[in-house]
Scaffold this active site. Structure first.
Site, short mmCIF file in Angstrom:
data_model
loop_
_atom_site.label_atom_id
_atom_site.label_comp_id
_atom_site.label_asym_id
_atom_site.label_seq_id
_atom_site.Cartn_x
_atom_site.Cartn_y
_atom_site.Cartn_z
N ASP A 40 0.82 -1.21 0.00
CA ASP A 40 0.00 0.00 0.00
C ASP A 40 0.85 1.26 0.00
O ASP A 40 2.05 1.21 0.28
CB ASP A 40 -0.86 0.02 1.27
CG ASP A 40 -2.09 -0.86 1.13
OD1 ASP A 40 -2.36 -1.30 0.01
OD2 ASP A 40 -2.76 -1.08 2.14
N LYS A 62 -3.21 3.48 -2.52
CA LYS A 62 -4.44 4.26 -2.70
C LYS A 62 -4.23 5.63 -2.10
O LYS A 62 -3.75 5.74 -0.98
CB LYS A 62 -5.61 3.59 -1.99
CG LYS A 62 -6.01 2.31 -2.63
CD LYS A 62 -7.11 1.67 -1.86
CE LYS A 62 -6.52 0.56 -1.04
NZ LYS A 62 -7.39 -0.27 -0.32
N MET A 176 -8.00 8.71 9.55
CA MET A 176 -8.57 9.20 8.28
C MET A 176 -9.53 10.37 8.54
O MET A 176 -10.57 10.48 7.88
CB MET A 176 -9.34 8.07 7.56
CG MET A 176 -8.50 6.89 7.20
SD MET A 176 -9.47 5.47 6.66
CE MET A 176 -10.04 4.81 8.21
C1 LIG Z 1 -6.64 3.37 6.00
S1 LIG Z 1 -6.11 3.85 7.61
C2 LIG Z 1 -4.98 2.55 7.92
C3 LIG Z 1 -4.65 2.38 9.38
C4 LIG Z 1 -3.61 1.32 9.61
N1 LIG Z 1 -4.11 0.01 9.25
C5 LIG Z 1 -3.14 1.31 11.06
O1 LIG Z 1 -3.38 0.32 11.76
O2 LIG Z 1 -2.51 2.28 11.47
C6 LIG Z 1 -5.07 5.21 7.25
C7 LIG Z 1 -5.03 6.21 8.37
O3 LIG Z 1 -4.18 5.75 9.42
C8 LIG Z 1 -3.56 6.86 10.06
N2 LIG Z 1 -2.11 6.68 9.95
C9 LIG Z 1 -1.46 5.64 9.41
N3 LIG Z 1 -0.12 5.81 9.53
C10 LIG Z 1 0.08 6.98 10.14
C11 LIG Z 1 1.23 7.72 10.54
N4 LIG Z 1 2.46 7.26 10.30
N5 LIG Z 1 1.06 8.91 11.15
C12 LIG Z 1 -0.18 9.39 11.39
N6 LIG Z 1 -1.30 8.74 11.03
C13 LIG Z 1 -1.18 7.55 10.43
C14 LIG Z 1 -4.06 8.11 9.35
O4 LIG Z 1 -5.18 8.60 10.03
C15 LIG Z 1 -4.45 7.56 8.00
O5 LIG Z 1 -5.41 8.39 7.38
#
Ligand SMILES: C[S@@+](CC[C@H](N)C(=O)[O-])C[C@H]1O[C@@H](n2cnc3c(N)ncnc32)[C@H](O)[C@@H]1O
Length: 267
Positions: A40, A62, A176
């Site tokens: 991803d 995405k 998100m």
């Molecule tokens: C589709 S979700 C996936 C979440 C992922 N599976 C997890 O467990 O962290 C994507 C969201 O995760 C958050 N996110 C993921 N990585 C991040 C990071 N390094 N810093 C801040 N927010 C993060 C943000 O809110 C982003 O919009």
């Protein structure tokens, strides 16, 4: 030949929020055993650099509101690769089972009789908690934590259990959420949280370019809608944010001057 037949298998792997040291040993082993990696957009370059040379990489990344490879095509791709005998590492940001659609992919693969195994990842909430030192629960400040999506399927209006979420002793972690944060802040205040309820905003958590901002619900509600952000953004809402220590706070205030965060929150 794998599994005594010509069929391959799929490893559903959590890559964590970015810092490669947050990868589990199991995840690393699976990445090293795979012969193709399907990844991803949120998987950091530092993690992709751990894929052995010669292993095929397929980017199905995405972007918000833009899906170069739709989910059903990703499902088909994983199934086809495994049916051709490939050992597939499906690498996802954070944890595949937290807002990661890992269970949807697993269901499709299992229906096709393809073996699936999992390696959990550090979810963004945990990564950001560790990088900032802000706990998700803390005696006297937060008795529970809830992970909440700030985005709905096909951009439908957000219909969350606002009454259930608006509790001063619950930490809310919004994934998100940047496009709907004004709305979320407004609903939480309308359902009882005070306008000075603290919020920690973290962009690119655990990565070398991590940025932070401490603010409060009232301020968030008055900001313009955010169109572009320089990376993934997480909102931690709750009294635990007050535990960001002096050093972290000073650092955060300095980071607040960063142009990309002004863009995020000051329009
Ligand atoms: C589709 S979700 C996936 C979440 C992922 N599976 C997890 O467990 O962290 C994507 C969201 O995760 C958050 N996110 C993921 N990585 C991040 C990071 N390094 N810093 C801040 N927010 C993060 C943000 O809110 C982003 O919009």
């Amino acid at each position: 030949m794998l599994n005594g037949s010509n069929q391959g298998e799929v490893f559903l792997i959590g890559a964590g929020p970015g810092d490669p040291e947050l990868l589990t040993l199991k995840a690393l082993r699976m990445i090293q055993e795979a012969d193709v990696v399907v990844h991803d957009r949120l998987v950091s370059k530092a993690i992709l650099d751990l894929i052995p040379d010669g292993v095929e990489r397929i980017d199905v990344g995405k972007k918000p509101n833009h899906h170069p490879v739709p989910q059903h095509k990703i499902n088909t791709l994983l199934k086809d690769l495994a049916e051709r005998g490939r050992r597939v590492a499906r690498l996802k940001g954070g944890d595949p089972m937290v807002f990661g659609r890992g269970s949807e992919e697993a269901a499709v693969l299992r229906d096709a009789g393809i073996p699936v195994s999992f390696a959990p990842g550090i979810t963004a909430a945990q990564g950001v908690s560790a990088s900032t030192g802000v706990p998700l629960t803390h005696r006297g400040l937060a008795t529970s934590v809830r992970f909440v999506t700030g985005h709905c399927r096909a951009d439908m209006p957000l219909d969350l259990d606002w009454d259930g979420l608006a509790h001063v002793d619950t930490t809310l972690v919004v994934y998100m959420g940047h496009a709907n944060m004004q709305h979320i802040a407004g609903e939480l205040m309308q359902h009882g949280l005070p306008s000075d309820h603290p919020v920690l905003v973290v962009v690119n958590g655990t990565r070398p370019n991590e940025s932070r901002l401490v603010t409060h619900l009232g301020a968030l509600q008055t900001k313009r809608a955010v169109i572009a952000v320089p990376g993934p953004v997480l909102f931690i809402i709750g009294r635990v944010v007050s535990l960001l220590d002096g050093e972290g706070r000073a650092e955060t205030n300095a980071i607040l001057q960063a142009p990309e965060l002004r863009q995020v929150l000051h329009g």
